[in-house]
Scaffold this motif. Sequence first.
Motif, PDB file in Angstrom:
ATOM      1  N   ARG A 180     -11.109 -54.021 -70.892  1.00  0.00           N
ATOM      2  CA  ARG A 180     -12.313 -53.857 -71.267  1.00  0.00           C
ATOM      3  C   ARG A 180     -12.602 -54.993 -72.620  1.00  0.00           C
ATOM      4  O   ARG A 180     -13.438 -55.975 -72.520  1.00  0.00           O
ATOM      5  N   GLU A 181     -11.562 -55.145 -73.440  1.00  0.00           N
ATOM      6  CA  GLU A 181     -11.463 -56.015 -74.527  1.00  0.00           C
ATOM      7  C   GLU A 181     -11.369 -57.501 -74.047  1.00  0.00           C
ATOM      8  O   GLU A 181     -11.938 -58.451 -74.535  1.00  0.00           O
ATOM      9  N   LYS A 182     -10.470 -57.884 -73.016  1.00  0.00           N
ATOM     10  CA  LYS A 182     -10.405 -59.133 -72.544  1.00  0.00           C
ATOM     11  C   LYS A 182     -11.512 -59.555 -71.685  1.00  0.00           C
ATOM     12  O   LYS A 182     -11.681 -60.683 -71.814  1.00  0.00           O
ATOM     13  N   ARG A 183     -12.255 -58.491 -71.014  1.00  0.00           N
ATOM     14  CA  ARG A 183     -13.486 -58.977 -70.465  1.00  0.00           C
ATOM     15  C   ARG A 183     -14.345 -59.528 -71.319  1.00  0.00           C
ATOM     16  O   ARG A 183     -15.046 -60.319 -71.370  1.00  0.00           O
ATOM     17  N   ALA A 184     -14.498 -58.537 -72.554  1.00  0.00           N
ATOM     18  CA  ALA A 184     -15.789 -59.042 -73.587  1.00  0.00           C
ATOM     19  C   ALA A 184     -15.085 -60.602 -73.947  1.00  0.00           C
ATOM     20  O   ALA A 184     -16.066 -61.279 -74.376  1.00  0.00           O
ATOM     21  N   GLU A 185     -14.087 -60.685 -74.421  1.00  0.00           N
ATOM     22  CA  GLU A 185     -13.652 -61.759 -74.796  1.00  0.00           C
ATOM     23  C   GLU A 185     -13.717 -63.174 -73.877  1.00  0.00           C
ATOM     24  O   GLU A 185     -14.288 -64.289 -74.254  1.00  0.00           O
ATOM     25  N   THR A 186     -13.483 -62.841 -72.621  1.00  0.00           N
ATOM     26  CA  THR A 186     -13.954 -63.950 -71.547  1.00  0.00           C
ATOM     27  C   THR A 186     -15.088 -64.111 -71.500  1.00  0.00           C
ATOM     28  O   THR A 186     -15.749 -65.445 -71.336  1.00  0.00           O
ATOM     29  N   ALA A 187     -16.001 -63.200 -71.666  1.00  0.00           N
ATOM     30  CA  ALA A 187     -17.529 -63.480 -71.549  1.00  0.00           C
ATOM     31  C   ALA A 187     -17.830 -64.455 -72.599  1.00  0.00           C
ATOM     32  O   ALA A 187     -18.712 -65.146 -72.520  1.00  0.00           O
ATOM     33  N   VAL A 188     -17.405 -63.975 -73.839  1.00  0.00           N
ATOM     34  CA  VAL A 188     -17.996 -64.458 -74.968  1.00  0.00           C
ATOM     35  C   VAL A 188     -17.553 -66.300 -74.839  1.00  0.00           C
ATOM     36  O   VAL A 188     -18.141 -67.277 -74.992  1.00  0.00           O
ATOM     37  N   VAL A 189     -16.361 -66.469 -74.346  1.00  0.00           N
ATOM     38  CA  VAL A 189     -15.600 -67.814 -74.602  1.00  0.00           C
ATOM     39  C   VAL A 189     -16.349 -68.752 -73.328  1.00  0.00           C
ATOM     40  O   VAL A 189     -16.657 -69.761 -73.353  1.00  0.00           O
ATOM     41  N   ASP A 190     -16.157 -67.908 -72.215  1.00  0.00           N
ATOM     42  CA  ASP A 190     -16.440 -68.797 -70.957  1.00  0.00           C
ATOM     43  C   ASP A 190     -18.082 -68.572 -70.896  1.00  0.00           C
ATOM     44  O   ASP A 190     -18.435 -69.674 -69.697  1.00  0.00           O
ATOM     45  N   TYR A 191     -18.720 -67.540 -71.053  1.00  0.00           N
ATOM     46  CA  TYR A 191     -20.029 -67.663 -70.579  1.00  0.00           C
ATOM     47  C   TYR A 191     -21.051 -67.510 -71.661  1.00  0.00           C
ATOM     48  O   TYR A 191     -22.177 -67.274 -71.512  1.00  0.00           O
ATOM     49  N   GLY A 192     -20.593 -67.595 -72.971  1.00  0.00           N
ATOM     50  CA  GLY A 192     -21.429 -67.526 -74.032  1.00  0.00           C
ATOM     51  C   GLY A 192     -22.074 -68.935 -74.349  1.00  0.00           C
ATOM     52  O   GLY A 192     -22.373 -69.651 -73.604  1.00  0.00           O
ATOM     53  N   LEU A 193     -22.874 -68.824 -75.417  1.00  0.00           N
ATOM     54  CA  LEU A 193     -23.922 -69.631 -75.836  1.00  0.00           C
ATOM     55  C   LEU A 193     -23.203 -71.306 -75.947  1.00  0.00           C
ATOM     56  O   LEU A 193     -23.832 -72.323 -75.484  1.00  0.00           O
ATOM     57  N   HIS A 194     -21.971 -71.239 -76.402  1.00  0.00           N
ATOM     58  CA  HIS A 194     -21.382 -72.419 -76.537  1.00  0.00           C
ATOM     59  C   HIS A 194     -21.090 -72.958 -75.418  1.00  0.00           C
ATOM     60  O   HIS A 194     -21.325 -74.179 -75.187  1.00  0.00           O
ATOM     61  N   HIS A 195     -20.488 -72.454 -74.391  1.00  0.00           N
ATOM     62  CA  HIS A 195     -20.300 -72.929 -72.904  1.00  0.00           C
ATOM     63  C   HIS A 195     -21.645 -73.536 -72.472  1.00  0.00           C
ATOM     64  O   HIS A 195     -21.549 -74.549 -71.867  1.00  0.00           O
ATOM     65  N   TYR A 196     -22.538 -72.800 -72.501  1.00  0.00           N
ATOM     66  CA  TYR A 196     -23.868 -73.269 -71.904  1.00  0.00           C
ATOM     67  C   TYR A 196     -24.490 -74.541 -72.580  1.00  0.00           C
ATOM     68  O   TYR A 196     -24.954 -75.477 -72.015  1.00  0.00           O
ATOM     69  N   VAL A 197     -24.350 -74.640 -74.054  1.00  0.00           N
ATOM     70  CA  VAL A 197     -24.681 -75.831 -74.645  1.00  0.00           C
ATOM     71  C   VAL A 197     -24.023 -76.995 -74.477  1.00  0.00           C
ATOM     72  O   VAL A 197     -24.364 -78.182 -73.932  1.00  0.00           O
ATOM     73  N   SER A 198     -22.705 -76.709 -74.250  1.00  0.00           N
ATOM     74  CA  SER A 198     -21.887 -77.982 -73.964  1.00  0.00           C
ATOM     75  C   SER A 198     -22.126 -78.178 -72.567  1.00  0.00           C
ATOM     76  O   SER A 198     -22.113 -79.689 -72.067  1.00  0.00           O
ATOM     77  N   SER A 199     -22.408 -77.496 -71.532  1.00  0.00           N
ATOM     78  CA  SER A 199     -22.665 -77.619 -70.221  1.00  0.00           C
ATOM     79  C   SER A 199     -23.962 -78.622 -70.121  1.00  0.00           C
ATOM     80  O   SER A 199     -24.252 -79.546 -69.340  1.00  0.00           O
ATOM     81  N   PHE A 200     -25.134 -78.091 -71.012  1.00  0.00           N
ATOM     82  CA  PHE A 200     -26.285 -78.853 -71.055  1.00  0.00           C
ATOM     83  C   PHE A 200     -25.945 -80.140 -71.631  1.00  0.00           C
ATOM     84  O   PHE A 200     -26.471 -81.180 -71.166  1.00  0.00           O
ATOM     85  N   GLU A 201     -25.228 -80.195 -72.773  1.00  0.00           N
ATOM     86  CA  GLU A 201     -24.927 -81.526 -73.290  1.00  0.00           C
ATOM     87  C   GLU A 201     -24.244 -82.567 -72.150  1.00  0.00           C
ATOM     88  O   GLU A 201     -24.644 -83.610 -71.869  1.00  0.00           O
ATOM     89  N   ASP A 202     -23.326 -82.058 -71.391  1.00  0.00           N
ATOM     90  CA  ASP A 202     -22.685 -82.941 -70.573  1.00  0.00           C
ATOM     91  C   ASP A 202     -23.620 -83.291 -69.553  1.00  0.00           C
ATOM     92  O   ASP A 202     -23.601 -84.471 -68.924  1.00  0.00           O
ATOM     93  N   ALA A 203     -24.684 -82.436 -69.133  1.00  0.00           N
ATOM     94  CA  ALA A 203     -25.708 -82.911 -67.779  1.00  0.00           C
ATOM     95  C   ALA A 203     -26.491 -83.964 -68.476  1.00  0.00           C
ATOM     96  O   ALA A 203     -26.704 -84.965 -67.634  1.00  0.00           O
ATOM     97  N   VAL A 204     -26.925 -83.859 -69.719  1.00  0.00           N
ATOM     98  CA  VAL A 204     -27.686 -84.755 -70.295  1.00  0.00           C
ATOM     99  C   VAL A 204     -26.945 -86.254 -70.457  1.00  0.00           C
ATOM    100  O   VAL A 204     -27.796 -87.249 -70.079  1.00  0.00           O
ATOM    101  N   LYS A 205     -25.720 -86.141 -70.656  1.00  0.00           N
ATOM    102  CA  LYS A 205     -24.981 -87.406 -70.960  1.00  0.00           C
ATOM    103  C   LYS A 205     -24.609 -88.045 -69.449  1.00  0.00           C
ATOM    104  O   LYS A 205     -24.437 -89.214 -69.689  1.00  0.00           O
ATOM    105  N   ARG A 206     -24.654 -87.298 -68.498  1.00  0.00           N
ATOM    106  CA  ARG A 206     -24.428 -87.866 -67.219  1.00  0.00           C
ATOM    107  C   ARG A 206     -25.362 -89.169 -66.742  1.00  0.00           C
ATOM    108  O   ARG A 206     -26.509 -88.650 -66.633  1.00  0.00           O
ATOM    109  N   PRO A 207     -24.833 -90.108 -66.248  1.00  0.00           N
ATOM    110  CA  PRO A 207     -25.773 -91.115 -65.586  1.00  0.00           C
ATOM    111  C   PRO A 207     -26.439 -90.677 -64.387  1.00  0.00           C
ATOM    112  O   PRO A 207     -26.067 -89.939 -63.470  1.00  0.00           O
ATOM    113  N   LEU A 208     -27.695 -91.089 -64.432  1.00  0.00           N
ATOM    114  CA  LEU A 208     -28.344 -90.881 -63.178  1.00  0.00           C
ATOM    115  C   LEU A 208     -28.062 -91.466 -61.871  1.00  0.00           C
ATOM    116  O   LEU A 208     -27.704 -92.402 -61.564  1.00  0.00           O
TER     117      LEU A 208
END
Length: 161
Positions: free
Chosen positions: A133-161
């Motif tokens: 349970r604790e490992k799952r919670a930690e993984t969810a926050v690190v891999d699927y938390g807000l920071h992950h999605y913000v980083s993915s969004f930034e990468d997509a915006v910076k990608r050339p068309l």
Amino acid sequence: DLLLDAFSKIDPATAGLIIAGSGSDLSSLQDQAKKLALNNVWFESFRQYDEMPDLYALADALVLPSDREVWGLVVNEGLAGGLYSIVSDAAGCSGELVSNPLMGQSFHTSSADDLSEAMRDAVSNGESIARSREKRAETAVVDYGLHHYVSSFEDAVKRPL
């Protein structure tokens, strides 16, 4: 109704089911639970967002049986609380959030048998699921938390068309 049909195939001595919410299907689901003689199903009324962690704390797993779901934010919430998640393949999040067996599994949307099998698997692996349970919670926050999605969004915006 798919959830209750699937749950009726599980040994009642091994699991219980809490259904939270007060949508238009509530009375028909309550009737179905009575017809199936499911004495191990509890219906909780609508809960405010800040009350949901109390319900998550009671559970070992979360089931999202939607037949259509753009994403399924409740899965993010449940995973952050350490809940093993069983998610319909119709939910947009299923391919990303439960592709790792630590986090949960998906099932075919229209198959009560497939859902029942996934729930039986979770029940039979209950001790292992509880220990992780604790490992799952930690993984969810690190891999699927807000920071992950913000980083993915930034990468997509910076990608050339």
